[in-house]
Scaffold this motif. Structure first.
Motif, PDB file in Angstrom:
ATOM      1  N   TYR A   1      38.122 -27.114  73.608  1.00 32.88           N
ATOM      2  CA  TYR A   1      37.291 -27.821  72.581  1.00 32.88           C
ATOM      3  C   TYR A   1      36.326 -26.626  71.959  1.00 32.88           C
ATOM      4  CZ  TYR A   1      34.308 -31.573  70.460  1.00 32.88           C
ATOM      5  OH  TYR A   1      33.836 -32.290  69.442  1.00 32.88           O
ATOM      6  N   GLU A   2      35.676 -25.935  72.728  1.00 33.43           N
ATOM      7  CA  GLU A   2      34.623 -24.852  72.283  1.00 33.43           C
ATOM      8  C   GLU A   2      35.469 -24.036  71.576  1.00 33.43           C
ATOM      9  OE1 GLU A   2      31.969 -21.416  73.812  1.00 33.43           O
ATOM     10  OE2 GLU A   2      32.451 -23.096  75.530  1.00 33.43           O
ATOM     11  N   GLY A   3      36.509 -23.397  71.887  1.00 35.40           N
ATOM     12  CA  GLY A   3      37.283 -22.304  71.218  1.00 35.40           C
ATOM     13  C   GLY A   3      37.721 -22.773  69.758  1.00 35.40           C
ATOM     14  N   LEU A   4      38.081 -24.121  69.646  1.00 35.67           N
ATOM     15  CA  LEU A   4      38.681 -24.747  68.409  1.00 35.67           C
ATOM     16  C   LEU A   4      37.443 -24.970  67.457  1.00 35.67           C
ATOM     17  CD1 LEU A   4      41.399 -27.092  69.498  1.00 35.67           C
ATOM     18  CD2 LEU A   4      41.905 -24.813  68.198  1.00 35.67           C
TER      19      LEU A   4
ATOM     20  N   HIS B   1      40.997 -16.696  62.281  1.00 38.27           N
ATOM     21  CA  HIS B   1      40.358 -16.711  63.550  1.00 38.27           C
ATOM     22  C   HIS B   1      41.291 -16.500  64.668  1.00 38.27           C
ATOM     23  CE1 HIS B   1      36.650 -18.121  61.602  1.00 38.27           C
ATOM     24  NE2 HIS B   1      37.589 -18.605  60.685  1.00 38.27           N
ATOM     25  N   VAL B   2      40.952 -15.751  65.697  1.00 35.36           N
ATOM     26  CA  VAL B   2      41.316 -15.516  66.927  1.00 35.36           C
ATOM     27  C   VAL B   2      40.640 -15.993  68.227  1.00 35.36           C
ATOM     28  CG1 VAL B   2      42.483 -13.851  68.565  1.00 35.36           C
ATOM     29  CG2 VAL B   2      43.031 -13.860  66.105  1.00 35.36           C
ATOM     30  N   VAL B   3      40.869 -16.754  68.861  1.00 35.66           N
ATOM     31  CA  VAL B   3      40.294 -17.625  70.026  1.00 35.66           C
ATOM     32  C   VAL B   3      41.024 -16.882  71.184  1.00 35.66           C
ATOM     33  CG1 VAL B   3      39.394 -19.369  71.319  1.00 35.66           C
ATOM     34  CG2 VAL B   3      39.810 -19.551  68.890  1.00 35.66           C
ATOM     35  N   SER B   4      39.947 -16.270  72.249  1.00 35.80           N
ATOM     36  CA  SER B   4      40.656 -15.739  73.627  1.00 35.80           C
ATOM     37  C   SER B   4      39.841 -16.346  74.592  1.00 35.80           C
ATOM     38  CB  SER B   4      40.251 -14.167  73.199  1.00 35.80           C
ATOM     39  OG  SER B   4      40.699 -13.538  74.501  1.00 35.80           O
ATOM     40  N   THR B   5      40.568 -16.624  75.444  1.00 39.76           N
ATOM     41  CA  THR B   5      39.985 -16.987  76.970  1.00 39.76           C
ATOM     42  C   THR B   5      39.837 -15.958  78.039  1.00 39.76           C
ATOM     43  OG1 THR B   5      41.754 -18.217  77.721  1.00 39.76           O
ATOM     44  CG2 THR B   5      40.521 -19.233  76.369  1.00 39.76           C
TER      45      THR B   5
ATOM     46  N   SER C   1      38.210 -12.827  62.617  1.00 41.95           N
ATOM     47  CA  SER C   1      37.158 -13.028  63.415  1.00 41.95           C
ATOM     48  C   SER C   1      37.669 -13.572  64.713  1.00 41.95           C
ATOM     49  CB  SER C   1      36.194 -14.306  62.778  1.00 41.95           C
ATOM     50  OG  SER C   1      35.678 -14.192  61.883  1.00 41.95           O
ATOM     51  N   LEU C   2      36.757 -12.834  65.923  1.00 35.48           N
ATOM     52  CA  LEU C   2      37.342 -12.956  67.198  1.00 35.48           C
ATOM     53  C   LEU C   2      36.284 -13.715  67.954  1.00 35.48           C
ATOM     54  CD1 LEU C   2      39.088 -12.484  69.817  1.00 35.48           C
ATOM     55  CD2 LEU C   2      37.892 -10.234  70.096  1.00 35.48           C
ATOM     56  N   HIS C   3      36.733 -14.854  68.593  1.00 31.02           N
ATOM     57  CA  HIS C   3      35.770 -15.787  69.068  1.00 31.02           C
ATOM     58  C   HIS C   3      36.282 -15.755  70.877  1.00 31.02           C
ATOM     59  CE1 HIS C   3      34.586 -17.404  65.366  1.00 31.02           C
ATOM     60  NE2 HIS C   3      35.897 -17.590  65.156  1.00 31.02           N
ATOM     61  N   VAL C   4      35.392 -15.186  71.660  1.00 32.95           N
ATOM     62  CA  VAL C   4      35.497 -15.217  72.924  1.00 32.95           C
ATOM     63  C   VAL C   4      34.939 -16.368  73.641  1.00 32.95           C
ATOM     64  CG1 VAL C   4      35.283 -13.736  75.161  1.00 32.95           C
ATOM     65  CG2 VAL C   4      35.853 -12.372  72.977  1.00 32.95           C
TER      66      VAL C   4
ATOM     67  N   PHE D   1      48.846 -17.580  60.697  1.00 29.40           N
ATOM     68  CA  PHE D   1      48.048 -18.759  61.090  1.00 29.40           C
ATOM     69  C   PHE D   1      46.585 -18.729  60.962  1.00 29.40           C
ATOM     70  CE2 PHE D   1      52.179 -18.348  63.540  1.00 29.40           C
ATOM     71  CZ  PHE D   1      52.849 -19.570  63.494  1.00 29.40           C
ATOM     72  N   ASP D   2      46.084 -19.749  60.481  1.00 25.73           N
ATOM     73  CA  ASP D   2      44.715 -19.726  60.127  1.00 25.73           C
ATOM     74  C   ASP D   2      43.858 -19.570  61.601  1.00 25.73           C
ATOM     75  OD1 ASP D   2      45.003 -20.564  57.251  1.00 25.73           O
ATOM     76  OD2 ASP D   2      45.805 -22.441  58.336  1.00 25.73           O
ATOM     77  N   ILE D   3      44.421 -20.038  62.551  1.00 25.86           N
ATOM     78  CA  ILE D   3      43.789 -20.057  63.966  1.00 25.86           C
ATOM     79  C   ILE D   3      44.847 -19.610  65.010  1.00 25.86           C
ATOM     80  CG2 ILE D   3      42.493 -21.250  65.821  1.00 25.86           C
ATOM     81  CD1 ILE D   3      41.314 -22.920  63.883  1.00 25.86           C
ATOM     82  N   VAL D   4      44.589 -18.536  65.870  1.00 26.32           N
ATOM     83  CA  VAL D   4      45.612 -18.220  66.862  1.00 26.32           C
ATOM     84  C   VAL D   4      44.597 -18.598  68.183  1.00 26.32           C
ATOM     85  CG1 VAL D   4      46.786 -16.693  67.879  1.00 26.32           C
ATOM     86  CG2 VAL D   4      46.871 -16.509  65.635  1.00 26.32           C
ATOM     87  N   TYR D   5      45.102 -19.357  68.805  1.00 24.58           N
ATOM     88  CA  TYR D   5      44.255 -19.513  70.153  1.00 24.58           C
ATOM     89  C   TYR D   5      45.176 -19.006  71.354  1.00 24.58           C
ATOM     90  CZ  TYR D   5      41.150 -22.021  73.359  1.00 24.58           C
ATOM     91  OH  TYR D   5      40.243 -22.145  74.223  1.00 24.58           O
TER      92      TYR D   5
END
Length: 328
Positions: A135-138, A238-242, A259-262, A214-218
């Protein structure tokens, strides 16, 4: 109370059955009788690495983060919960916070929520860490209706929740997997499956986005797969990484303006920082689940508290799909 303790960090066989003191209630917390817990990758990392990880508790350690159970006692200044409430959350198992591999936990009320009424205790215990992470990443990536979203590892713990949430938020969802069972699960959950073993990034980007990306890559896989995420993302995407503990060349991310979201969801627990955000996310997840828009996938395995070592081994084998759950 019964507990499974780690006295020496190492392999899955290090857990020892022990009797320890039942925790005492304190202000701002609730005492919960734990019905079920689940195993996350970070649990196996702490068990194996111990002090090498800065978030690890010292031995003897009581691990386990996720739980679902029943409130038995309510501390001062807690008004949202009452004795008998069924709750779930992620509230211990690292640093100085005792974990969930025991019969009881004293949990910060800001780290829990009422359990979804349409989930069993085992199902609810599978949600908190991966649900909050997804949820947080998206949300940090600013997900919007109609976007193209790619989830790497859509049959795993975080991945299978992220793809369902992306679909709930109105996105066109695609997800990578590497085997027939994984791809079948991804399709069942509502995403278009992508076999990363047979299709190159360039090929599936062209096939599904006409080459725009892709607009967002999780990315819940991490490691060298991060370069695939950069390659698959659209310009200004946007790239979301865990899992971003890796050294790599950021040139592709730079020239695409990504944009990278860790996402490191343990920060509120580790630093006592904005813990109420976790309660808010769990409340939101409860609503989404009760509306029938999200359901956890439990691995076919089943373990009791005394079999926690086997549960860790199952997750570590790479054969599990969804979440490995332990009944307490």
């Amino acid at each position: 109370m019964r507990a499974m303790i780690v006295n020496t960090f190492g392999g899955p066989d290090v857990f020892e059955a022990t009797e320890i003191d039942k925790p005492q209630i304190k202000a701002g917390h609730v005492l919960v009788k734990i019905e079920a817990t689940s195993v996350n990758t970070v649990d196996t990392m702490i068990r194996e690495m111990g002090p090498e990880l800065p978030l690890s508790p010292s031995a003897p350690a009581l691990l386990g983060m996720d739980f679902a159970g029943v409130v038995e006692e309510v501390g001062e200044n807690v008004t949202e919960y009452s004795v008998g409430d069924e709750v779930y959350g992620c509230a211990g198992g690292l640093a100085d916070l005792p974990g969930t591999l025991a019969e009881y936990i004293v949990a910060d009320a800001n780290l829990i929520a009422l359990k979804p009424k349409n989930l069993s205790m085992r199902e609810a215990a599978a949600i908190p860490l991966v649900g909050i992470t997804a949820y947080e990443g998206l949300k940090r990536a600013g997900i919007k209706q109609g976007q193209n979203v790619l989830v790497h590892g859509g049959s795993g713990g975080v991945g299978h929740i992220a793809l369902q949430l992306a679909k709930y938020f109105g996105a066109n969802v695609y997800s990578t997997g590497g085997g027939e069972a994984q791809l079948a699960l991804i399709e069942k959950l509502g995403a278009i499956p992508v076999n990363y073993k047979l299709e190159s990034v360039e090929n599936y980007v062209e096939k599904h986005t006409q080459g725009t990306g892709f607009d967002i890559v999780y990315d819940s896989v991490g490691g060298k797969n991060m370069t695939n995420s950069f390659e698959a993302a659209a310009l200004n995407g946007h790239v979301v990484s865990t899992v971003s503990m890796v050294e790599l060349d950021l040139s592709t991310a730079h020239f695409k303006g990504l944009s990278l979201h860790v996402v490191f969801m343990l920060i509120p627990m580790l630093h006592n920082y904005r813990r109420n955000e976790h309660a808010k996310i769990l409340h939101a997840l409860t609503s989404i689940i009760e509306a029938g828009e999200l359901h956890p996938v439990l691995d076919e395995s089943s373990f009791s508290l005394s079999e926690i070592g086997q549960a860790h081994a199952r997750l570590g084998s790479g054969k599990a799909m969804g979440k490995v759950v332990v009944t307490v």
